[in-house]
Scaffold this active site. Structure first.
Site, PDB file in Angstrom:
ATOM      1  N   GLY A   7    -108.641-117.065-107.569  1.00 55.39           N
ATOM      2  CA  GLY A   7    -109.538-117.059-106.398  1.00 55.39           C
ATOM      3  C   GLY A   7    -108.824-117.560-105.162  1.00 55.39           C
ATOM      4  O   GLY A   7    -109.451-118.098-104.243  1.00 55.39           O
ATOM      5  N   GLY A  13    -110.185-121.331-101.990  1.00 58.14           N
ATOM      6  CA  GLY A  13    -108.806-121.061-102.415  1.00 58.14           C
ATOM      7  C   GLY A  13    -107.827-121.182-101.263  1.00 58.14           C
ATOM      8  O   GLY A  13    -106.742-121.747-101.400  1.00 58.14           O
ATOM      9  N   TYR A 134    -126.462-116.631-110.791  1.00 55.68           N
ATOM     10  CA  TYR A 134    -125.132-117.151-110.430  1.00 55.68           C
ATOM     11  C   TYR A 134    -124.989-118.609-110.870  1.00 55.68           C
ATOM     12  O   TYR A 134    -124.022-118.987-111.540  1.00 55.68           O
ATOM     13  CB  TYR A 134    -124.945-117.037-108.912  1.00 55.68           C
ATOM     14  CG  TYR A 134    -123.820-117.866-108.333  1.00 55.68           C
ATOM     15  CD1 TYR A 134    -122.503-117.453-108.419  1.00 55.68           C
ATOM     16  CD2 TYR A 134    -124.089-119.089-107.687  1.00 55.68           C
ATOM     17  CE1 TYR A 134    -121.467-118.211-107.891  1.00 55.68           C
ATOM     18  CE2 TYR A 134    -123.064-119.847-107.157  1.00 55.68           C
ATOM     19  CZ  TYR A 134    -121.749-119.414-107.258  1.00 55.68           C
ATOM     20  OH  TYR A 134    -120.728-120.172-106.736  1.00 55.68           O
ATOM     21  N   PRO A 161    -118.679-129.046-105.721  1.00 54.72           N
ATOM     22  CA  PRO A 161    -118.680-129.141-104.251  1.00 54.72           C
ATOM     23  C   PRO A 161    -120.095-128.924-103.714  1.00 54.72           C
ATOM     24  O   PRO A 161    -120.852-128.111-104.249  1.00 54.72           O
ATOM     25  CB  PRO A 161    -117.756-128.002-103.814  1.00 54.72           C
ATOM     26  CG  PRO A 161    -116.952-127.641-105.026  1.00 54.72           C
ATOM     27  CD  PRO A 161    -117.852-127.928-106.193  1.00 54.72           C
ATOM     28  N   TRP A 200    -134.987-120.300 -87.609  1.00 57.81           N
ATOM     29  CA  TRP A 200    -136.092-120.330 -88.566  1.00 57.81           C
ATOM     30  C   TRP A 200    -136.501-121.762 -88.908  1.00 57.81           C
ATOM     31  O   TRP A 200    -135.640-122.634 -89.074  1.00 57.81           O
ATOM     32  CB  TRP A 200    -135.674-119.639 -89.860  1.00 57.81           C
ATOM     33  CG  TRP A 200    -135.844-118.152 -89.804  1.00 57.81           C
ATOM     34  CD1 TRP A 200    -135.737-117.362 -88.705  1.00 57.81           C
ATOM     35  CD2 TRP A 200    -136.161-117.295 -90.904  1.00 57.81           C
ATOM     36  NE1 TRP A 200    -135.952-116.054 -89.048  1.00 57.81           N
ATOM     37  CE2 TRP A 200    -136.219-115.977 -90.391  1.00 57.81           C
ATOM     38  CE3 TRP A 200    -136.387-117.497 -92.265  1.00 57.81           C
ATOM     39  CZ2 TRP A 200    -136.506-114.879 -91.196  1.00 57.81           C
ATOM     40  CZ3 TRP A 200    -136.663-116.398 -93.070  1.00 57.81           C
ATOM     41  CH2 TRP A 200    -136.739-115.110 -92.523  1.00 57.81           C
ATOM     42  N   ASP A 267    -139.253-123.590 -94.281  1.00 61.38           N
ATOM     43  CA  ASP A 267    -138.225-124.613 -94.086  1.00 61.38           C
ATOM     44  C   ASP A 267    -137.280-124.746 -95.282  1.00 61.38           C
ATOM     45  O   ASP A 267    -136.200-125.286 -95.159  1.00 61.38           O
ATOM     46  CB  ASP A 267    -138.912-125.984 -93.898  1.00 61.38           C
ATOM     47  CG  ASP A 267    -138.940-126.382 -92.434  1.00 61.38           C
ATOM     48  OD1 ASP A 267    -138.227-125.755 -91.632  1.00 61.38           O
ATOM     49  OD2 ASP A 267    -139.682-127.326 -92.106  1.00 61.38           O
TER      50      ASP A 267
END
Ligand SMILES: NC(=O)c1ccc[n+]([C@@H]2O[C@H](COP(=O)([O-])OP(=O)(O)OC[C@H]3O[C@@H](n4cnc5c(N)ncnc54)[C@H](OP(=O)(O)O)[C@@H]3O)[C@@H](O)[C@H]2O)c1
Length: 314
Positions: A7, A13, A134, A161, A200, A267
């Site tokens: 990656g 990366g 995912y 992360p 938004w 929100d």
């Protein structure tokens, strides 16, 4: 020490490659993207590992995207990330890799996790449904780490992360996270002379943001000094209201118009902050200030936007 970075052409990366080269030497770092090897193909994984014989694999290769793509292609997000995870764990173990570093996303935590979100909350509930294919596939990295450590002695550091931002991020208008999306919107509003940008929601939700180079900086520690089943959040832990983020980015971009908030739009979660006690206990921190990180990101964006460089996903 020979290190294989998968990656390497991606967002994290590109931040990590120079860190690895500085630490281990250019000749000891092998950086690959999908152009070099399709890591969904077991033969390609075997070929890569037998050709380079790395002692360490930093396995970033993943199929990631924004919420629109996650909604449209949930099966692809699930399948590709399960395969990209499973094949590299198995390949690394069979090719006697000593150490693996595997990143999992902050979105893997339960949708109802309580902030600050500490590592113990990971398996206590289902993640946000939109990105669950995912994020649950990425959670398999914790199972891979646990299993391959016991059966093969493969030592894996799993890192989590938080909300990363920085140079090389995805700035595509349809598919970017909040920081790159705001940078692009204010930049383009400035160029077009727009006197208002509508955001938004209320601007009240709070998030913490981590500069990608700060995440990259701690990778050598997780290669050299960390050996545990326990995954570690890598974030700043600093609370920032979205309204403050918007105002800071507008100021740094040089946008002088009005910021309007469309409170009829949702929100999202009120607060999503990552606990950083485990990181701090290791003597590590991600402490580039939001302003300093944004300044560098905005400078990079402006330069690449103007040049329409292919280094920028526009
Ligand atoms: N971005 C975040 O906010 C975040 C947060 C937490 C964790 N993570 C994790 O950190 C890692 C890096 O994230 P990122 O944002 O840098 O991702 P990214 O920008 O989307 O980059 C993905 C990388 O994976 C490679 N790749 C995709 N499919 C591949 C395949 N079949 N074979 C070989 N390589 C393949 C891509 O190569 P090509 O360029 O050639 O397509 C690219 O280099 C991922 O594992 C992600 O899950 C990211």
């Amino acid at each position: 020490m020979k290190v294989l970075l998968t990656g390497a052409s991606g967002f994290l990366g590109r931040h990590t490659l120079p860190v690895l080269i500085a630490r281990y030497g250019q000749e000891n770092v092998v950086a690959v993207s999908s152009r070099d090897a399709d890591l969904m193909d077991r033969t390609a994984v075997d070929r890569l590992l037998s050709e380079h014989k790395p002692e360490v694999v930093v396995h970033y290769a993943a199929y990631s995207g924004g919420i629109g793509a996650n909604r449209a292609y949930p099966a692809d997000f699930y399948f590709r990330n399960v395969i990209l995870t499973a094949l590299m764990f198995d390949g690394a173990a069979r090719h006697k890799v000593r150490k693996m570093v595997y990143p999992m996303g902050g979105c893997s935590y339960p949708a109802k996790a309580t902030s600050p979100i500490d590592e113990a909350q990971l398996w206590t509930g289902f993640p946000q449904p939109e990105s669950a294919p995912y994020s649950t596939a990425k959670m398999m990295g914790t199972v891979g780490a646990f299993s391959y450590r016991r059966q093969y002695g493969l030592d894996t550091s799993v890192i989590v992360p938080g909300n990363m931002y920085g140079e090389y991020d995805n700035f595509h208008p349809l598919d970017s996270h909040v920081v790159p999306a705001m940078i692009r919107r204010y930049h383009e509003a400035g160029l077009n002379g727009a006197d208002e940008v509508v955001m938004w929601g209320s601007g009240k939700p709070e998030r913490d943001f981590v500069y990608a180079a700060d995440v990259a900086k701690v990778i050598p520690y997780f290669i050299e000094q960390y050996s545990s089943d326990d995954w570690v959040n890598i974030s700043s832990g600093v609370r920032t209201p979205i309204r403050e983020l918007a105002e800071t980015i507008a100021e740094l971009v040089g946008y002088r118009g009005r910021i309007a908030w469309d409170t009829t739009k949702p929100d999202g979660q009120a607060v999503k902050i990552f606990a950083t006690q485990r990181l701090a206990a290791l003597g590590l921190s991600c402490d580039t200030s939001l302003r300093a990180g944004l300044r560098r990101t905005i400078a990079w964006f402006a330069q690449h936007y103007a040049a329409r460089s292919d280094g920028l996903r526009l």
